[in-house]
Scaffold this active site. Structure first.
Site, PDB file in Angstrom:
ATOM      1  N   PRO A   2      24.059  -7.642  37.496  1.00 21.56           N
ATOM      2  CA  PRO A   2      23.695  -6.287  37.063  1.00 21.56           C
ATOM      3  C   PRO A   2      24.318  -5.965  35.706  1.00 21.56           C
ATOM      4  O   PRO A   2      25.479  -6.268  35.461  1.00 21.56           O
ATOM      5  CB  PRO A   2      24.298  -5.403  38.150  1.00 21.56           C
ATOM      6  CG  PRO A   2      24.475  -6.288  39.328  1.00 21.56           C
ATOM      7  CD  PRO A   2      24.738  -7.651  38.759  1.00 21.56           C
ATOM      8  N   GLU A   3      23.509  -5.411  34.821  1.00 14.10           N
ATOM      9  CA  GLU A   3      24.011  -5.007  33.513  1.00 14.10           C
ATOM     10  C   GLU A   3      24.140  -3.491  33.499  1.00 14.10           C
ATOM     11  O   GLU A   3      23.818  -2.817  34.477  1.00 14.10           O
ATOM     12  CB  GLU A   3      23.081  -5.534  32.426  1.00 14.10           C
ATOM     13  CG  GLU A   3      23.069  -7.076  32.406  1.00 14.10           C
ATOM     14  CD  GLU A   3      22.310  -7.668  31.244  1.00 14.10           C
ATOM     15  OE1 GLU A   3      22.316  -7.077  30.153  1.00 14.10           O
ATOM     16  OE2 GLU A   3      21.705  -8.734  31.427  1.00 14.10           O
TER      17      GLU A   3
END
Length: 190
Positions: A2-3
């Protein structure tokens, strides 16, 4: 992994359901995450009211009455809101059972995520204290990048993915941003 946008989406998604709720019980099924969950974790969280949900870089911050729960989803982690009585599945490692009858459940097949409780200033915690500026703030601008990149031989792609330079930029966004800017990702940052 996840960014920043995915973590921000998670933060905004869970906030209405957990803010103001009390953690009746923390259930730890698997302590062996990226950082092992200590034995006193569940006891420290029991009875805490969640005051707010925030984010710093790729870390979620659940500010409670007596401390802050720092959460990182790692490469495969996810938070889900489920009825507290929902039977856990194989990779459901931690539940925060809330006064609303829901549970905030951490599912992490690869166990690269983490949950850390701190009673100190969360921004001073070693996980967060060395992070660079948020990308959408005034602190992150062209002058900052020029100053920080001067003389650096690391590739520009590696440079912008360094959380000490700017937080939240991972592989996907680094590649897309450099492509849109017409910058060769192999070029030296300096």
């Amino acid at each position: 992994m996840p960014e920043l946008p995915e973590v921000e989406t998670t933060s905004r998604g869970i906030a209405p359901y957990v803010t103001g709720k009390r953690i009746n019980q923390a259930v730890v099924r698997e302590r062996r995450l990226r950082r092992p969950i200590p034995r006193g974790f569940a006891a420290a969280l029991a009875g805490q009211r969640i005051r707010s949900v925030g984010r710093r870089g790729k870390y979620l911050l659940l500010a409670c009455e007596a401390g802050t729960l720092i959460i990182h989803l790692g490469m495969s982690g996810a938070l889900r809101l489920v009825p507290a009585a929902t039977p856990p599945q194989k990779h459901d490692h931690v539940d925060l059972q809330l006064s609303s009858g829901l549970a905030l459940r951490l599912r992490d097949p690869r166990r690269f995520g983490l949950m850390v409780w701190t009673t100190e200033d969360p921004l001073a915690h070693p996980l967060l204290s060395g992070l660079g500026p948020e990308p959408l703030t005034r602190a992150f601008n062209a002058a900052y990048l020029v100053r920080y990149a001067r003389g650096r031989t690391v590739t520009v792609r590696q440079f912008i993915m360094d959380a000490k330079v700017v937080v939240g930029v991972g592989n996907i966004y680094a590649n897309e941003a450099l492509f849109m800017a017409g910058v060769d990702p192999r070029r030296a940052a300096g």
